[in-house]
Design a protein around this motif. Structure first.
Motif, PDB file in Angstrom:
ATOM      1  N   ILE A 151       0.856  -1.182   0.000  1.00 28.77           N
ATOM      2  CA  ILE A 151       0.000   0.000   0.000  1.00 28.77           C
ATOM      3  C   ILE A 151       0.892   1.232   0.000  1.00 28.77           C
ATOM      4  O   ILE A 151       1.479   1.593   1.022  1.00 28.77           O
ATOM      5  CB  ILE A 151      -0.939   0.019   1.221  1.00 28.77           C
ATOM      6  CG1 ILE A 151      -1.684  -1.310   1.341  1.00 28.77           C
ATOM      7  CG2 ILE A 151      -1.929   1.181   1.121  1.00 28.77           C
ATOM      8  CD1 ILE A 151      -2.460  -1.453   2.631  1.00 28.77           C
ATOM      9  N   ASP A 152       1.025   1.853  -1.169  1.00 30.18           N
ATOM     10  CA  ASP A 152       1.850   3.057  -1.284  1.00 30.18           C
ATOM     11  C   ASP A 152       1.066   4.275  -0.791  1.00 30.18           C
ATOM     12  O   ASP A 152      -0.160   4.317  -0.907  1.00 30.18           O
ATOM     13  CB  ASP A 152       2.268   3.255  -2.747  1.00 30.18           C
ATOM     14  CG  ASP A 152       3.498   4.139  -2.871  1.00 30.18           C
ATOM     15  OD1 ASP A 152       4.017   4.595  -1.831  1.00 30.18           O
ATOM     16  OD2 ASP A 152       3.949   4.376  -4.015  1.00 30.18           O
ATOM     17  N   GLU A 153       1.794   5.240  -0.257  1.00 31.11           N
ATOM     18  CA  GLU A 153       1.190   6.457   0.307  1.00 31.11           C
ATOM     19  C   GLU A 153       0.189   6.123   1.422  1.00 31.11           C
ATOM     20  O   GLU A 153      -0.889   6.713   1.529  1.00 31.11           O
ATOM     21  CB  GLU A 153       0.481   7.271  -0.786  1.00 31.11           C
ATOM     22  CG  GLU A 153       1.397   7.746  -1.900  1.00 31.11           C
ATOM     23  CD  GLU A 153       2.391   8.818  -1.455  1.00 31.11           C
ATOM     24  OE1 GLU A 153       2.206   9.371  -0.358  1.00 31.11           O
ATOM     25  OE2 GLU A 153       3.343   9.089  -2.204  1.00 31.11           O
ATOM     26  N   LEU A 154       0.573   5.193   2.277  1.00 33.25           N
ATOM     27  CA  LEU A 154      -0.305   4.803   3.383  1.00 33.25           C
ATOM     28  C   LEU A 154      -0.593   5.970   4.314  1.00 33.25           C
ATOM     29  O   LEU A 154      -1.619   5.978   5.012  1.00 33.25           O
ATOM     30  CB  LEU A 154       0.328   3.649   4.165  1.00 33.25           C
ATOM     31  CG  LEU A 154      -0.472   3.077   5.332  1.00 33.25           C
ATOM     32  CD1 LEU A 154      -1.835   2.574   4.879  1.00 33.25           C
ATOM     33  CD2 LEU A 154       0.294   1.968   6.040  1.00 33.25           C
ATOM     34  N   ASN A 155       0.273   6.974   4.312  1.00 39.88           N
ATOM     35  CA  ASN A 155       0.053   8.136   5.173  1.00 39.88           C
ATOM     36  C   ASN A 155      -1.225   8.890   4.816  1.00 39.88           C
ATOM     37  O   ASN A 155      -1.695   9.729   5.600  1.00 39.88           O
ATOM     38  CB  ASN A 155       1.242   9.091   5.083  1.00 39.88           C
ATOM     39  CG  ASN A 155       1.731   9.312   3.673  1.00 39.88           C
ATOM     40  OD1 ASN A 155       2.503   8.496   3.172  1.00 39.88           O
ATOM     41  ND2 ASN A 155       1.289  10.382   3.026  1.00 39.88           N
ATOM     42  N   SER A 156      -1.829   8.588   3.654  1.00 38.71           N
ATOM     43  CA  SER A 156      -3.094   9.234   3.294  1.00 38.71           C
ATOM     44  C   SER A 156      -4.206   8.892   4.271  1.00 38.71           C
ATOM     45  O   SER A 156      -5.220   9.604   4.339  1.00 38.71           O
ATOM     46  CB  SER A 156      -3.517   8.838   1.872  1.00 38.71           C
ATOM     47  OG  SER A 156      -2.595   9.321   0.917  1.00 38.71           O
ATOM     48  N   VAL A 157      -4.044   7.810   5.034  1.00 40.99           N
ATOM     49  CA  VAL A 157      -5.065   7.448   6.004  1.00 40.99           C
ATOM     50  C   VAL A 157      -5.210   8.531   7.066  1.00 40.99           C
ATOM     51  O   VAL A 157      -6.271   8.691   7.680  1.00 40.99           O
ATOM     52  CB  VAL A 157      -4.731   6.090   6.668  1.00 40.99           C
ATOM     53  CG1 VAL A 157      -3.538   6.203   7.582  1.00 40.99           C
ATOM     54  CG2 VAL A 157      -5.922   5.555   7.431  1.00 40.99           C
ATOM     55  N   LEU A 158      -4.160   9.322   7.284  1.00 40.13           N
ATOM     56  CA  LEU A 158      -4.208  10.380   8.283  1.00 40.13           C
ATOM     57  C   LEU A 158      -5.138  11.519   7.878  1.00 40.13           C
ATOM     58  O   LEU A 158      -5.479  12.365   8.709  1.00 40.13           O
ATOM     59  CB  LEU A 158      -2.798  10.935   8.525  1.00 40.13           C
ATOM     60  CG  LEU A 158      -1.795   9.953   9.143  1.00 40.13           C
ATOM     61  CD1 LEU A 158      -0.408  10.553   9.181  1.00 40.13           C
ATOM     62  CD2 LEU A 158      -2.243   9.537  10.537  1.00 40.13           C
ATOM     63  N   ALA A 159      -5.553  11.537   6.603  1.00 37.59           N
ATOM     64  CA  ALA A 159      -6.477  12.584   6.152  1.00 37.59           C
ATOM     65  C   ALA A 159      -7.898  12.330   6.625  1.00 37.59           C
ATOM     66  O   ALA A 159      -8.737  13.234   6.586  1.00 37.59           O
ATOM     67  CB  ALA A 159      -6.449  12.689   4.619  1.00 37.59           C
TER      68      ALA A 159
END
Length: 328
Positions: A151-159
């Motif tokens: 899962i690339d750009e998993l940090n998008s979950v923080l949005a």
């Protein structure tokens, strides 16, 4: 034919030096792979995740690093290494490694759509009424024998909201348990915070960081190998400590910025006829257009500022008289 003086280039690059300027510039702008120790370490860990036997508690990985450090490039190389092709025409039927991009909103239906898209399932025209069901996703992933989901750009979950984050993490845990697949999350350092709210999932992830470059032997070898891959007709003395300090300082040790600066300097060397890279080649400001060292994340600046304030008040004897700092 290759001239004798092109012996400074590797054998597979020498024929390229005989090409015209524009052809060589196109080669310089093309993507290439350069081995370096941190990349080898990451690829070894990724392979360990891949070869583990299926179980009810798969070991997962969280690969973090600053934007531009080459995380996605590493994952794509890992994917190519384990691509399975079954037909003579090269058609790929199995997807043991599924590399997907995290959707901008952390909801189950959006995530499932991105996951199916990564496998090659046609996009859904009317998403709201025909969102993929869990059973469909499980069936497709089973058919393609998925073993690892990246899962690339998993940090998008923080949005998402706190509730959305919690539900999404539960979905990941369910998916891993149901299919017995390993999960590999890719993102910036803040991605760690995305896993803090789910103890079970956090304990299953091994953190691995791709650090920024520092001025040292590893960085010097990386730059040298990268320059060797460029069809410049004159030897390039790029191993000076002064040049390495400039590259690290102006890029902040980011791989993308380093590669971009070297690419621009090489193109300029071809067009100017100098055909070499040295310290002077990087003194032209056009080489550095849009390239700058990244600022530290705000959270780090706040923490650092808090430490400095505490230290100042402590040494000045004002700490106990400051209710703001006592509660910090």
């Amino acid at each position: 034919m290759c001239r004798a003086e092109w012996s400074h280039l590797p054998e597979d690059v020498r024929p390229l030096a005989a090409l015209g300027n524009e052809e060589r510039i196109r080669h310089i702008r093309a993507k290439r792979w350069v081995d370096y120790p941190h990349a080898d370490r990451v690829l070894r860990r990724l392979n360990e995740i891949y070869v583990q036997p299926r179980s009810e508690r798969m070991e997962n990985m969280l690969l973090i690093g600053q934007s531009g450090m080459g995380k996605t490039t590493l994952v794509r190389k890992f994917e190519r290494t384990h691509t399975v092709r079954l037909e003579n025409n090269g058609t790929c039927r199995l997807h043991p490694i599924v590399v997907m991009l995290m959707p901008h909103d952390p909801t189950g239906p959006r995530f499932f759509s991105q996951l199916l898209k990564a496998i090659g399932v046609p996009a859904i025209d009317n998403f709201e009424t025909t969102a993929p069901r869990e059973s469909t996703v499980l069936r497709v992933l089973t058919e393609v024998q998925a073993k690892v989901i990246v899962i690339d750009e998993l940090n998008s979950v923080l949005a998402g909201t706190a509730r959305q984050q919690r539900l999404f993490l539960q979905l990941l845990r369910w998916l891993s348990n149901e299919l017995r697949v390993a999960l590999i999350g890719i993102g910036v350092p803040e991605t760690r915070h995305a896993l803090l709210s789910d103890d079970q999932l956090r304990n299953r992830f091994m953190n691995l960081e791709l650090p920024t470059w520092e001025n040292g032997d590893d960085f010097s070898h990386f730059v040298t190998r990268l320059v060797w891959s460029l069809p410049l007709r004159e030897p390039s003395p790029v191993d000076s400590r002064r040049l390495m300090q400039m590259l690290v300082g102006r890029t902040g040790g980011i791989t993308l910025g380093t590669c971009k600066a070297i690419e621009r300097a090489a193109i300029r060397a071809i067009r100017s006829g100098t055909e070499r890279l040295d310290y002077q080649a990087f003194e032209h400001e056009e080489v550095w257009d849009g390239i700058e060292a990244p600022e530290p994340p705000r959270v780090y600046r706040r923490v650092f500022g808090s430490i400095v304030r505490r230290l100042f008040y402590h040494r000045s004897g004002l700490y106990r008289r400051s209710p703001l700092l006592r509660s910090a």
